[in-house]
Scaffold this motif. Sequence first.
Motif, PDB file in Angstrom:
ATOM      1  N   VAL A   1      25.460  67.158  21.514  1.00 16.42           N
ATOM      2  CA  VAL A   1      26.469  66.967  22.566  1.00 16.42           C
ATOM      3  C   VAL A   1      27.027  68.298  23.073  1.00 16.42           C
ATOM      4  N   GLN A   2      26.936  69.351  22.258  1.00 13.42           N
ATOM      5  CA  GLN A   2      27.399  70.675  22.675  1.00 13.42           C
ATOM      6  C   GLN A   2      26.318  71.725  22.371  1.00 13.42           C
ATOM      7  N   PRO A   3      25.225  71.685  23.079  1.00 17.11           N
ATOM      8  CA  PRO A   3      24.126  72.611  22.773  1.00 17.11           C
ATOM      9  C   PRO A   3      24.478  74.081  23.023  1.00 17.11           C
ATOM     10  N   ASP A   4      25.456  74.345  23.865  1.00 20.06           N
ATOM     11  CA  ASP A   4      25.831  75.736  24.123  1.00 20.06           C
ATOM     12  C   ASP A   4      26.644  76.333  22.975  1.00 20.06           C
ATOM     13  N   ASN A   5      27.505  75.529  22.369  1.00 20.05           N
ATOM     14  CA  ASN A   5      28.391  76.034  21.318  1.00 20.05           C
ATOM     15  C   ASN A   5      27.805  75.908  19.917  1.00 20.05           C
ATOM     16  N   PHE A   6      26.970  74.887  19.706  1.00 19.38           N
ATOM     17  CA  PHE A   6      26.412  74.635  18.379  1.00 19.38           C
ATOM     18  C   PHE A   6      24.894  74.488  18.453  1.00 19.38           C
ATOM     19  N   LYS A   7      24.245  75.417  19.148  1.00 18.33           N
ATOM     20  CA  LYS A   7      22.807  75.301  19.342  1.00 18.33           C
ATOM     21  C   LYS A   7      22.008  75.737  18.127  1.00 18.33           C
ATOM     22  N   SER A   8      22.642  76.397  17.149  1.00 23.94           N
ATOM     23  CA  SER A   8      21.966  76.807  15.917  1.00 23.94           C
ATOM     24  C   SER A   8      23.019  76.976  14.822  1.00 23.94           C
ATOM     25  N   ILE A   9      22.543  77.095  13.592  1.00 23.92           N
ATOM     26  CA  ILE A   9      23.477  77.308  12.484  1.00 23.92           C
ATOM     27  C   ILE A   9      24.186  78.653  12.603  1.00 23.92           C
ATOM     28  N   PRO A  10      23.495  79.759  12.940  1.00 27.94           N
ATOM     29  CA  PRO A  10      24.229  81.014  13.142  1.00 27.94           C
ATOM     30  C   PRO A  10      25.276  80.934  14.235  1.00 27.94           C
ATOM     31  N   GLU A  11      24.975  80.199  15.339  1.00 28.98           N
ATOM     32  CA  GLU A  11      25.969  80.031  16.389  1.00 28.98           C
ATOM     33  C   GLU A  11      27.163  79.224  15.882  1.00 28.98           C
ATOM     34  N   SER A  12      26.904  78.248  15.035  1.00 26.37           N
ATOM     35  CA  SER A  12      27.980  77.413  14.502  1.00 26.37           C
ATOM     36  C   SER A  12      28.858  78.164  13.508  1.00 26.37           C
ATOM     37  N   MET A  13      28.325  79.265  12.948  1.00 26.94           N
ATOM     38  CA  MET A  13      29.107  80.027  11.963  1.00 26.94           C
ATOM     39  C   MET A  13      30.340  80.656  12.580  1.00 26.94           C
ATOM     40  N   TRP A  14      30.316  80.946  13.894  1.00 31.89           N
ATOM     41  CA  TRP A  14      31.501  81.490  14.542  1.00 31.89           C
ATOM     42  C   TRP A  14      32.663  80.516  14.418  1.00 31.89           C
ATOM     43  N   TRP A  15      32.410  79.253  14.796  1.00 30.86           N
ATOM     44  CA  TRP A  15      33.467  78.249  14.679  1.00 30.86           C
ATOM     45  C   TRP A  15      33.880  78.078  13.224  1.00 30.86           C
ATOM     46  N   SER A  16      32.914  78.043  12.317  1.00 30.98           N
ATOM     47  CA  SER A  16      33.219  77.828  10.906  1.00 30.98           C
ATOM     48  C   SER A  16      34.074  78.948  10.331  1.00 30.98           C
ATOM     49  N   LEU A  17      33.720  80.194  10.638  1.00 32.19           N
ATOM     50  CA  LEU A  17      34.476  81.330  10.111  1.00 32.19           C
ATOM     51  C   LEU A  17      35.898  81.359  10.657  1.00 32.19           C
ATOM     52  N   ILE A  18      36.050  81.111  11.945  1.00 26.70           N
ATOM     53  CA  ILE A  18      37.380  81.116  12.547  1.00 26.70           C
ATOM     54  C   ILE A  18      38.231  79.992  11.977  1.00 26.70           C
ATOM     55  N   THR A  19      37.626  78.846  11.705  1.00 30.56           N
ATOM     56  CA  THR A  19      38.371  77.717  11.140  1.00 30.56           C
ATOM     57  C   THR A  19      38.723  77.958   9.681  1.00 30.56           C
ATOM     58  N   LEU A  20      37.786  78.492   8.917  1.00 31.11           N
ATOM     59  CA  LEU A  20      38.040  78.744   7.490  1.00 31.11           C
ATOM     60  C   LEU A  20      39.127  79.787   7.290  1.00 31.11           C
ATOM     61  N   THR A  21      39.198  80.761   8.160  1.00 29.48           N
ATOM     62  CA  THR A  21      40.224  81.803   8.032  1.00 29.48           C
ATOM     63  C   THR A  21      41.540  81.404   8.688  1.00 29.48           C
ATOM     64  N   THR A  22      41.646  80.146   9.118  1.00 26.50           N
ATOM     65  CA  THR A  22      42.868  79.549   9.689  1.00 26.50           C
ATOM     66  C   THR A  22      43.316  80.238  10.971  1.00 26.50           C
ATOM     67  N   VAL A  23      42.377  80.893  11.679  1.00 25.51           N
ATOM     68  CA  VAL A  23      42.734  81.525  12.952  1.00 25.51           C
ATOM     69  C   VAL A  23      42.745  80.481  14.059  1.00 25.51           C
ATOM     70  N   GLY A  24      41.603  79.791  14.234  1.00 27.08           N
ATOM     71  CA  GLY A  24      41.518  78.702  15.187  1.00 27.08           C
ATOM     72  C   GLY A  24      41.804  79.100  16.623  1.00 27.08           C
ATOM     73  N   TYR A  25      40.893  79.844  17.253  1.00 25.28           N
ATOM     74  CA  TYR A  25      41.093  80.263  18.638  1.00 25.28           C
ATOM     75  C   TYR A  25      41.117  79.081  19.612  1.00 25.28           C
ATOM     76  N   GLY A  26      40.355  78.039  19.314  1.00 25.12           N
ATOM     77  CA  GLY A  26      40.308  76.886  20.202  1.00 25.12           C
ATOM     78  C   GLY A  26      39.268  77.002  21.292  1.00 25.12           C
ATOM     79  N   ASP A  27      38.476  78.091  21.292  1.00 20.68           N
ATOM     80  CA  ASP A  27      37.440  78.240  22.308  1.00 20.68           C
ATOM     81  C   ASP A  27      36.257  77.328  22.034  1.00 20.68           C
ATOM     82  N   VAL A  28      36.017  77.014  20.745  1.00 22.29           N
ATOM     83  CA  VAL A  28      34.956  76.091  20.338  1.00 22.29           C
ATOM     84  C   VAL A  28      35.556  75.072  19.388  1.00 22.29           C
ATOM     85  N   TYR A  29      35.303  73.794  19.647  1.00 25.07           N
ATOM     86  CA  TYR A  29      35.867  72.744  18.788  1.00 25.07           C
ATOM     87  C   TYR A  29      34.977  71.499  18.878  1.00 25.07           C
TER      88      TYR A  29
END
Length: 305
Positions: free
Chosen positions: A183-211
């Motif tokens: 449903v979001q091939p631009d934001n989660f098109k691969s596992i390395p691409e998904s790591m950006w969202w995962s790292l930002i969420t795990l560190t409690t930053v949460g930019y909100g650019d990808v969700y």
Amino acid sequence: MNFCKQRVMEVLSKGDLNDSTSRVCDLFLSILILLNLVAVCLESVDSINLQYHHQLMMFEWFSVSIFLIEYLLRIWSITADDSARGATPWGRRSSYIFSFTGIIDLAAFLPSILPLIMGGLDLRWLRVLRLLRLLKMSHYSSALEDLVSAVHEERRSFAATLYLLAIALFLSSSMMYLAESDVQPDNFKSIPESMWWSLITLTTVGYGDVYPITPIGKFIGALTALMGVCTVALLTGIVASAFSNQMVRREAIFEAEINAAMSDGIITSDEKLHIETIRARFNIPEEHAKAILDLLSEKKGPKTP
């Protein structure tokens, strides 16, 4: 000559309480470093740089001259330091040159000299490199040393927590890739691409650019956020505990020095100066040190001259 080297080394080192010249030198260099940081920041403002460019450049070259002289004097006088690594004078000089503080001292003036040697350099990068002068404060503050020491003492716990963070990072990014890639091939098109969202969420930053937008993705996102809170809390607790333990050990050493001074029932002026030097080196507040001294004095009842 050896006396001159010894004196220069004492003046450039962190000042003792009874060495006013060294303390004035420390204060002058510390203020100069802070003013350099302000100047570098002001240079990035186009209107200020355009109006005060000449004054800023004059101050920059004055600072570079001071830092260069300080660097050369440290190399020259390090041979008088018996605690320095190296059996020969050149061995001690090379140990300083390639040490962390030596590299920082070199970086304090080298970026400003490079444009004279190599043309076409990006001045923005050189301006950022000049901000490394802030690290020169490590000559006069033990904050970085305390942090590195605290992390090193708790390195096993720290490594274990980082291992858990790595597991959570790979697990959450892989699950989010499976749930959101269609449903979001631009934001989660691969596992390395998904790591950006995962790292930002795990560190409690949460930019909100990808969700996530799918129900399963939102559930995975909630679990990831909870894992992030737990992991960050563990890391914070480890560092805080290490700092606390370090202060407890320092207070124990401070108390042992006071007990040793009180062993003969009299605290001499030299012993008082030694105790005060240790207090300043360990960054123990004066009120706390006085409370420890009063408590031990009540127990032993020393007679101070």
